[in-house]
Scaffold this active site. Structure first.
Site, mmCIF file in Angstrom:
data_model
loop_
_atom_site.group_PDB
_atom_site.id
_atom_site.type_symbol
_atom_site.label_atom_id
_atom_site.label_comp_id
_atom_site.label_asym_id
_atom_site.label_seq_id
_atom_site.Cartn_x
_atom_site.Cartn_y
_atom_site.Cartn_z
ATOM 1 N N GLY A 178 6.123 -32.576 0.031
ATOM 2 C CA GLY A 178 6.840 -31.673 0.930
ATOM 3 C C GLY A 178 7.775 -32.443 1.847
ATOM 4 N N HIS A 184 14.662 -35.066 -2.923
ATOM 5 C CA HIS A 184 13.770 -34.200 -3.719
ATOM 6 C C HIS A 184 14.590 -33.140 -4.457
ATOM 7 C CE1 HIS A 184 10.914 -35.292 -0.317
ATOM 8 N NE2 HIS A 184 10.261 -35.720 -1.370
ATOM 9 N N GLY A 294 11.324 -40.060 -7.855
ATOM 10 C CA GLY A 294 12.470 -40.773 -7.286
ATOM 11 C C GLY A 294 12.296 -42.276 -7.430
ATOM 12 N N LYS A 296 13.257 -44.348 -5.316
ATOM 13 C CA LYS A 296 13.039 -44.996 -4.017
ATOM 14 C C LYS A 296 11.634 -45.598 -3.982
ATOM 15 C CE LYS A 296 12.236 -43.223 0.070
ATOM 16 N NZ LYS A 296 11.122 -44.069 0.525
ATOM 17 N N ASP A 297 10.679 -44.855 -4.544
ATOM 18 C CA ASP A 297 9.315 -45.381 -4.642
ATOM 19 C C ASP A 297 9.180 -46.068 -5.998
ATOM 20 O OD1 ASP A 297 8.181 -44.353 -2.126
ATOM 21 O OD2 ASP A 297 8.778 -42.443 -2.984
ATOM 22 N N VAL A 323 18.811 -41.130 -3.431
ATOM 23 C CA VAL A 323 19.876 -40.392 -2.743
ATOM 24 C C VAL A 323 19.941 -40.940 -1.321
ATOM 25 C CG1 VAL A 323 20.667 -38.114 -1.967
ATOM 26 C CG2 VAL A 323 19.484 -38.351 -4.162
ATOM 27 N N MET A 331 17.186 -41.594 1.567
ATOM 28 C CA MET A 331 16.516 -40.400 2.100
ATOM 29 C C MET A 331 15.004 -40.549 1.942
ATOM 30 S SD MET A 331 18.829 -37.205 1.656
ATOM 31 C CE MET A 331 20.558 -37.281 2.092
ATOM 32 N N SER A 332 14.290 -40.144 2.972
ATOM 33 C CA SER A 332 12.834 -40.222 2.961
ATOM 34 C C SER A 332 12.314 -39.193 3.959
ATOM 35 C CB SER A 332 12.392 -41.625 3.389
ATOM 36 O OG SER A 332 11.056 -41.597 3.841
ATOM 37 N N SER A 333 11.163 -38.622 3.635
ATOM 38 C CA SER A 333 10.570 -37.648 4.559
ATOM 39 C C SER A 333 10.228 -38.303 5.885
ATOM 40 C CB SER A 333 9.308 -37.042 3.950
ATOM 41 O OG SER A 333 9.616 -36.488 2.701
HETATM 42 O O1 PAF Z 1 6.102 -39.631 -3.919
HETATM 43 C C1 PAF Z 1 5.365 -38.764 -3.389
HETATM 44 O O2 PAF Z 1 5.818 -37.890 -2.673
HETATM 45 C C2 PAF Z 1 3.876 -38.830 -3.635
HETATM 46 O O3 PAF Z 1 3.407 -40.130 -3.650
HETATM 47 C C3 PAF Z 1 3.439 -38.078 -4.919
HETATM 48 C C4 PAF Z 1 4.008 -38.719 -6.166
HETATM 49 C C5 PAF Z 1 3.868 -36.636 -4.820
HETATM 50 C C6 PAF Z 1 1.913 -38.115 -5.038
HETATM 51 O O4 PAF Z 1 1.298 -37.537 -3.937
#
Ligand code: PAF
Length: 438
Positions: A178, A184, A294, A296-297, A323, A331-333
């Site tokens: 979220g 996203h 993404g 990014k991770d 992005v 971009m990151s939450s």
């Molecule tokens: O990248 C994320 O937002 C989380 O690590 C994921 C892949 C949804 C798992 O909780």
């Protein structure tokens, strides 16, 4: 049976397009139980998406009144397409003499084996939105009808995905925690282009947070997430509670391997085991054909690739480009945690990565020299405390053999600790720009 107002998308890019469309409307009007009330202006448009070279489409929208059920109307449309010379089954994005799409059927929402109404992609296409507007359709109401279905119960998710699979749909999964942003949304948009149904999951997974991490404070706003998911074209949002994902007797965990060692794995012990466990569970619950993550991770992606291969999940994994904000911040939450000064300082990550890429482009092939440049740029920002700077092999992020840098990706992590709360950011960049960055 009472009459229902229907909007039908019209398209043709083969043969005498105008005559074909006019002929189809005449034949449609002659079907008992169907009246053609109005037709919008016809307009030219190019193919949306990838396909063989082909001529422009002539598109429009017809407003019908019908006493036919949606399924019966669909049969009529398919018969007209075949009568106009369309191949069945029609290969995706190939030229076609006639395309008839049921865009709306009254104010009903239909998600059957053969038909999704309102059409899931109506808002992406000007050749649909403009004629609908011309015919006075309330696009806000239509948007409400197209809002993704929100599911929180795993059994309801299983039932929905089972129905999609039975209907032969290609399912795309976008797992998230979220706090959605444009990054996203780019995953959902990619899934929308490639899949028949797009499922976004929103679940802040406690298993992947350490005891001193921000699980409780992690930003949560489901209503906003659903809105952003809708804009990007998701069909459904799965947002379970912790209890729904992991009941009291939940005991199984996925073990992870070398991909999870070092970098994030070193700073966040247990993190990737938690990620792998929740992703495995989400894959098992939703049975997607394609899952989108993404870049990014990047380390997370490497861990998931390994898990999917090792455990034999039958799906394709797609890593999507990072992005960035206009000033380069990925971009990151978690960017919302940054105070104004740290927000300015945070662009140092992007600048540091670019310095390595530029040096590589100018011929620098010494690993230590490349990484020293990144560290020098990071050190120029006193608000950034560096966790790591690494050069790893693209894809699996293994260590590169000594003396090798080509095919490498630089990964960095830094903490911005001067603000009200410490914020940890990660970023990465391939030494060679990808096609989307050239
Ligand atoms: O990248 C994320 O937002 C989380 O690590 C994921 C892949 C949804 C798992 O909780």
């Amino acid at each position: 049976m009472r009459e229902i107002t229907v909007h039908l998308g019209l398209g043709s890019n083969q043969g005498d397009r105008q005559t074909i469309l006019r002929g189809a409307l005449e034949r449609l009007g002659a079907v008992p139980g169907v009246r053609v009330v109005r037709v919008s202006t016809l307009r030219e448009s190019e193919l949306v998406g990838q396909g063989p070279p082909q001529g422009a489409f002539l598109n429009g929208v017809a407003e019908l009144c019908t006493s036919l059920s949606a399924a019966a109307l669909l049969d009529v449309c398919k018969a007209l397409e075949v009568a106009a010379g369309r191949r069945v089954p029609a290969p995706r994005n190939h030229p076609r003499p006639l395309d008839l799409d049921i865009l709306t059927y009254g104010t009903q929402r239909i998600d059957s084996r053969q038909l999704v109404v309102p059409h899931p992609r109506w808002r992406e296409r000007a050749f649909v939105t403009e004629p609908l507007q011309e015919l006075g359709v309330d696009l806000d109401l239509l948007a409400t009808l197209t809002a993704p279905v929100v599911i929180d119960d795993p059994a309801a998710l299983a039932a929905r995905t089972a129905a999609w699979l039975e209907g032969g749909c290609v399912i795309g999964l976008v797992p998230t925690m979220g706090a959605l942003h444009a990054g996203h949304q780019s995953l959902v948009q990619r899934a929308r282009q490639e899949c028949d149904r797009v499922l976004l999951t929103v679940f802040v997974n406690p298993l992947q947070f350490g005891p001193n991490e921000d699980f409780a404070a992690y930003p949560r706003d489901l209503a906003r997430d659903v809105e952003l998911a809708q804009q990007a074209g998701a069909d459904a949002v799965f947002a379970p509670s912790v209890g729904q994902m992991y009941d009291a007797s939940f005991a199984s965990h996925v073990g992870v391997g070398a991909e999870a060692e070092g970098m994030e794995g070193a700073v966040r012990p247990g993190h990737f085991g938690g990620v792998a466990t929740v992703v495995a569970r989400l894959l098992a619950m939703s049975r997607p054909h394609v899952a989108y993550f993404g870049e990014k991770d990047a380390q997370q992606l490497a861990v998931i690739r390994r898990m999917v291969r090792d455990l034999g999940f039958p799906l394709r994994l797609v890593g999507c480009p990072i992005v960035r904000e206009a000033d380069g911040l990925a971009m990151s939450s978690r960017n919302v945690y940054l105070g104004p000064e740290d927000r300015v300082a945070s662009t140092v990550l992007h600048r540091a990565l670019l310095s390595a890429r530029h040096a590589f482009a100018r011929g620098e092939r010494d690993r230590d020299a490349l990484l020293a440049r990144v560290r020098t740029v990071l050190a120029s920002e006193p608000r950034a405390a560096v966790d790591y700077v690494e050069l790893r092999r693209e894809g699996d992020l293994a260590l590169l053999p000594a003396g090798e840098v080509a095919g490498g990706r630089v990964l960095v992590a830094a903490r911005f600790t001067a603000g009200a709360r410490p914020v940890r950011l990660i970023d990465n960049m391939s030494l060679l720009p990808g096609p989307e960055e050239l």
